[in-house]
Motif scaffolding. Structure first.
Motif, PDB file in Angstrom:
ATOM      1  N   ALA A   1     -43.333  51.885 -34.802  1.00 58.06           N
ATOM      2  CA  ALA A   1     -42.901  50.533 -34.457  1.00 58.06           C
ATOM      3  C   ALA A   1     -41.530  50.544 -33.807  1.00 58.06           C
ATOM      4  N   ALA A   2     -40.610  51.360 -34.338  1.00 63.30           N
ATOM      5  CA  ALA A   2     -39.267  51.436 -33.764  1.00 63.30           C
ATOM      6  C   ALA A   2     -39.303  52.001 -32.357  1.00 63.30           C
ATOM      7  N   LEU A   3     -40.213  52.937 -32.119  1.00 62.19           N
ATOM      8  CA  LEU A   3     -40.344  53.514 -30.781  1.00 62.19           C
ATOM      9  C   LEU A   3     -40.719  52.450 -29.760  1.00 62.19           C
TER      10      LEU A   3
ATOM     11  N   LEU B   1     -43.740  42.304 -21.278  1.00 59.09           N
ATOM     12  CA  LEU B   1     -45.106  42.135 -21.771  1.00 59.09           C
ATOM     13  C   LEU B   1     -45.996  43.304 -21.360  1.00 59.09           C
ATOM     14  N   ILE B   2     -45.837  43.778 -20.133  1.00 58.82           N
ATOM     15  CA  ILE B   2     -46.622  44.928 -19.686  1.00 58.82           C
ATOM     16  C   ILE B   2     -46.278  46.161 -20.517  1.00 58.82           C
ATOM     17  N   ALA B   3     -44.981  46.357 -20.783  1.00 61.58           N
ATOM     18  CA  ALA B   3     -44.553  47.499 -21.593  1.00 61.58           C
ATOM     19  C   ALA B   3     -45.130  47.410 -22.996  1.00 61.58           C
ATOM     20  N   ALA B   4     -45.166  46.194 -23.565  1.00 66.93           N
ATOM     21  CA  ALA B   4     -45.711  46.019 -24.916  1.00 66.93           C
ATOM     22  C   ALA B   4     -47.198  46.360 -24.956  1.00 66.93           C
ATOM     23  N   VAL B   5     -47.947  45.896 -23.973  1.00 62.54           N
ATOM     24  CA  VAL B   5     -49.391  46.159 -23.946  1.00 62.54           C
ATOM     25  C   VAL B   5     -49.664  47.650 -23.799  1.00 62.54           C
ATOM     26  N   ILE B   6     -48.989  48.298 -22.854  1.00 61.65           N
ATOM     27  CA  ILE B   6     -49.196  49.738 -22.658  1.00 61.65           C
ATOM     28  C   ILE B   6     -48.813  50.518 -23.914  1.00 61.65           C
ATOM     29  N   GLY B   7     -47.691  50.142 -24.509  1.00 64.61           N
ATOM     30  CA  GLY B   7     -47.234  50.830 -25.713  1.00 64.61           C
ATOM     31  C   GLY B   7     -48.212  50.706 -26.857  1.00 64.61           C
ATOM     32  N   MET B   8     -48.785  49.524 -27.053  1.00 63.88           N
ATOM     33  CA  MET B   8     -49.734  49.327 -28.148  1.00 63.88           C
ATOM     34  C   MET B   8     -51.013  50.121 -27.921  1.00 63.88           C
ATOM     35  N   VAL B   9     -51.450  50.236 -26.670  1.00 65.00           N
ATOM     36  CA  VAL B   9     -52.635  51.045 -26.373  1.00 65.00           C
ATOM     37  C   VAL B   9     -52.378  52.515 -26.708  1.00 65.00           C
ATOM     38  N   VAL B  10     -51.208  53.009 -26.321  1.00 71.48           N
ATOM     39  CA  VAL B  10     -50.868  54.413 -26.588  1.00 71.48           C
ATOM     40  C   VAL B  10     -50.765  54.665 -28.087  1.00 71.48           C
ATOM     41  N   ILE B  11     -50.084  53.773 -28.797  1.00 70.26           N
ATOM     42  CA  ILE B  11     -49.936  53.939 -30.243  1.00 70.26           C
ATOM     43  C   ILE B  11     -51.290  53.878 -30.945  1.00 70.26           C
TER      44      ILE B  11
ATOM     45  N   ARG C   1     -50.408  53.174 -42.005  1.00 72.75           N
ATOM     46  CA  ARG C   1     -51.272  52.564 -40.988  1.00 72.75           C
ATOM     47  C   ARG C   1     -51.260  51.043 -41.090  1.00 72.75           C
ATOM     48  N   LEU C   2     -51.371  50.524 -42.301  1.00 74.93           N
ATOM     49  CA  LEU C   2     -51.384  49.073 -42.487  1.00 74.93           C
ATOM     50  C   LEU C   2     -50.064  48.444 -42.059  1.00 74.93           C
ATOM     51  N   TYR C   3     -48.961  49.073 -42.401  1.00 76.90           N
ATOM     52  CA  TYR C   3     -47.650  48.556 -41.994  1.00 76.90           C
ATOM     53  C   TYR C   3     -47.541  48.519 -40.470  1.00 76.90           C
ATOM     54  N   LEU C   4     -47.961  49.606 -39.816  1.00 78.75           N
ATOM     55  CA  LEU C   4     -47.870  49.680 -38.360  1.00 78.75           C
ATOM     56  C   LEU C   4     -48.751  48.626 -37.695  1.00 78.75           C
ATOM     57  N   PHE C   5     -49.975  48.442 -38.193  1.00 76.98           N
ATOM     58  CA  PHE C   5     -50.872  47.445 -37.604  1.00 76.98           C
ATOM     59  C   PHE C   5     -50.243  46.057 -37.633  1.00 76.98           C
ATOM     60  N   ALA C   6     -49.693  45.676 -38.773  1.00 76.55           N
ATOM     61  CA  ALA C   6     -49.088  44.347 -38.881  1.00 76.55           C
ATOM     62  C   ALA C   6     -47.841  44.232 -38.011  1.00 76.55           C
ATOM     63  N   PHE C   7     -47.092  45.324 -37.874  1.00 78.90           N
ATOM     64  CA  PHE C   7     -45.851  45.261 -37.114  1.00 78.90           C
ATOM     65  C   PHE C   7     -46.099  45.131 -35.605  1.00 78.90           C
ATOM     66  N   LEU C   8     -47.293  45.443 -35.143  1.00 85.94           N
ATOM     67  CA  LEU C   8     -47.594  45.276 -33.721  1.00 85.94           C
ATOM     68  C   LEU C   8     -47.476  43.819 -33.282  1.00 85.94           C
ATOM     69  N   PHE C   9     -47.716  42.887 -34.200  1.00 81.37           N
ATOM     70  CA  PHE C   9     -47.511  41.475 -33.878  1.00 81.37           C
ATOM     71  C   PHE C   9     -46.024  41.195 -33.638  1.00 81.37           C
TER      72      PHE C   9
ATOM     73  N   ALA D   1     -44.225  43.942 -43.185  1.00 81.59           N
ATOM     74  CA  ALA D   1     -44.431  43.803 -41.740  1.00 81.59           C
ATOM     75  C   ALA D   1     -44.969  42.423 -41.384  1.00 81.59           C
ATOM     76  N   VAL D   2     -45.841  41.875 -42.217  1.00 83.83           N
ATOM     77  CA  VAL D   2     -46.377  40.529 -41.957  1.00 83.83           C
ATOM     78  C   VAL D   2     -45.252  39.502 -42.007  1.00 83.83           C
ATOM     79  N   GLY D   3     -44.355  39.627 -42.984  1.00 85.52           N
ATOM     80  CA  GLY D   3     -43.215  38.721 -43.054  1.00 85.52           C
ATOM     81  C   GLY D   3     -42.343  38.810 -41.813  1.00 85.52           C
ATOM     82  N   SER D   4     -42.140  40.025 -41.308  1.00 84.60           N
ATOM     83  CA  SER D   4     -41.356  40.207 -40.085  1.00 84.60           C
ATOM     84  C   SER D   4     -42.039  39.556 -38.887  1.00 84.60           C
TER      85      SER D   4
END
Length: 450
Positions: free
Chosen positions: A55-57, A97-107, A129-137, A195-198
């Protein structure tokens, strides 16, 4: 609408304190998550450390492009052209937004196998895994929110992004705490709840900034045309300017990620100590970085007004004295954190607490070279000397810190204190390279055409 040129350290301070508190709150997302998750024990912290590294990356990529947009906005604000401000805002948002979409696909493609490889237990891997999934939002909401914030910062209205975090942080704490422990009828999500709270807090922050930006300028939708004739051409120019700055931040984020994976090879207690101290280093360090960033905004506005003479030099000398004071304050903050680690994290094991205390001598010295390097870096970027700044970061990270971290952990098996000392070593490597370039002064004449 051209602003008056800033002349004194008061101008830096007026920009710096909201920038600093805003940045502290941004990094505070991870600090709050770590503080709340610490109640789940060292295994919970390890899970958050693994998931949070991805997520930090990605968050670092978003912040990278937003910082480039911020400089572009400051140059546009100095020139007083609405079409330049419109171009910087919308091009910056599109790139984020483009960077976010590309980054999420790679992750999404690589995160699972990497987490499985480095997690100490199956439970840690699942929670990561669960923390990372929620943090993508959070990433999606921050892509837009950081773009809005860059517009306010570049125009000298740094108070607005600060207020957005002031609104979001209490929401983050309350929602995260309830979801981690399953209070008031909410589901007990454990590490994922942080992560959901964040994410909830980031959504509210994005809405707050968007509403206020619309009230301020309507997103410049009433301004006709683009700075370079078309949106495509303007977007290309913006991206070329931003790429070295983004490359610098992305390299930093990726090198931190690689180092985090190496940290995971240490004992759970040592890894937990590094997971706890790094967010505090970022949070406290933002006081010096905020001052340097505010200096860079002022310099970009001055250069946008074509002021490159002795007045600029006098302003920078005053700003540099302020940077030394900021570094001393950061060192004092580190002192308080290390000496009170047991009070902040009462459930830590003795080995983890001892590791945190061993970092103190390094932390007392670190802010001074780091703050001075930041002053050089932001000033050089304001003048368009972005490639050189990127090269310094690339060299210090990939030729020094990453290989030395691998050497210390994988081959020499040195204590965690030696590993942490590499953060200071990296700043000492960068110090002569930054200051030699700054003193030459060629950056004053190198500002690219908007």
């Amino acid at each position: 609408m051209s602003p008056q040129a800033p002349r004194s350290t008061a101008a830096v301070f007026n920009l710096a304190w909201p920038l600093t508190l805003k940045a502290m709150m941004l990094h505070g997302i991870v600090v709050i998550d770590a503080w709340l998750v610490s109640a789940l024990g060292e295994s919970g912290l390890a899970a958050m450390g693994l998931g949070g590294s991805f997520a930090a990356l990605l968050l670092g990529v978003i912040i990278a492009f937003s910082n480039a947009t911020q400089i572009r906005v400051a140059q546009a604000f100095g020139s007083g052209r609405d079409v330049a401000l419109k171009t910087a805002l919308l091009a910056g948002l599109f790139i984020n937004l483009i960077a976010a979409v590309i980054g999420m696909v790679v992750i999404g493609a690589i995160a699972g196998p990497v987490i499985d490889l480095f997690a100490h237990t199956d439970w840690i891997a699942e929670q990561a895994r669960l923390y990372l999934f929620a943090f993508l939002f959070v990433i999606v909401f921050e892509a837009v929110g950081q773009g809005f914030g860059s517009q306010f910062n570049g125009c000298g209205k740094t108070i607005m992004p600060f207020l957005s975090y002031l609104l979001a942080i209490p929401i983050n704490v309350a929602v995260s705490y309830c979801l981690i422990h399953g209070l008031y009828g909410l589901p007990e999500l454990g590490v994922m709840g942080a992560a959901v709270g964040s994410a909830v807090a980031s959504l509210i922050r994005m809405g707050f900034l968007g509403i206020n930006l619309w009230r301020l300028n309507g997103f410049y939708l009433g301004t006709e045309g683009w700075l370079h004739g078309s949106f495509a051409a303007s977007l290309r120019r913006h991206f070329v300017f931003a790429l070295p700055i983004a490359g610098t931040f992305m390299s930093n984020a990726f090198s931190n990620y690689v180092c985090t994976l190496l940290f995971a090879r240490m004992s759970v207690n040592q890894f937990a100590a590094m997971t706890l101290i790094q967010p505090w280093v970022h949070v406290a360090g933002t006081f010096g970085i905020g001052w340097a960033m505010a200096t860079g905004i002022n310099v970009a506005q001055l250069l946008g007004q074509d002021q490159k003479g002795p007045e600029l030099d006098i302003f920078l000398r005053r700003a540099w004295r302020g940077a030394l004071i900021a570094a001393a304050i950061v060192a004092c903050f580190y002192l308080v954190i290390c000496l009170n680690a047991e009070h902040f994290y009462g459930t830590l094991e003795p080995e983890t607490t001892a590791a945190l205390l061993s970092f103190l001598p390094i932390l007392l010295f670190l802010p001074f070279p780091k703050g001075s390097n930041a002053m050089c870096g932001h000033t050089l970027r304001a003048g368009g000397d972005t490639v050189y700044v990127m090269n310094i970061f690339l060299a210090s990270q990939w030729l020094f810190r990453v290989p030395m971290t691998a050497l210390f952990i994988l081959w020499l098996g040195l204590p965690v204190t030696w590993v942490f000392a590499l953060f200071l070593g990296e700043e000492l490597v960068k110090f002569p390279l930054f200051h030699q370039r700054f003193l030459k002064g060629a950056w004053k004449r190198g500002l690219q055409e908007m």
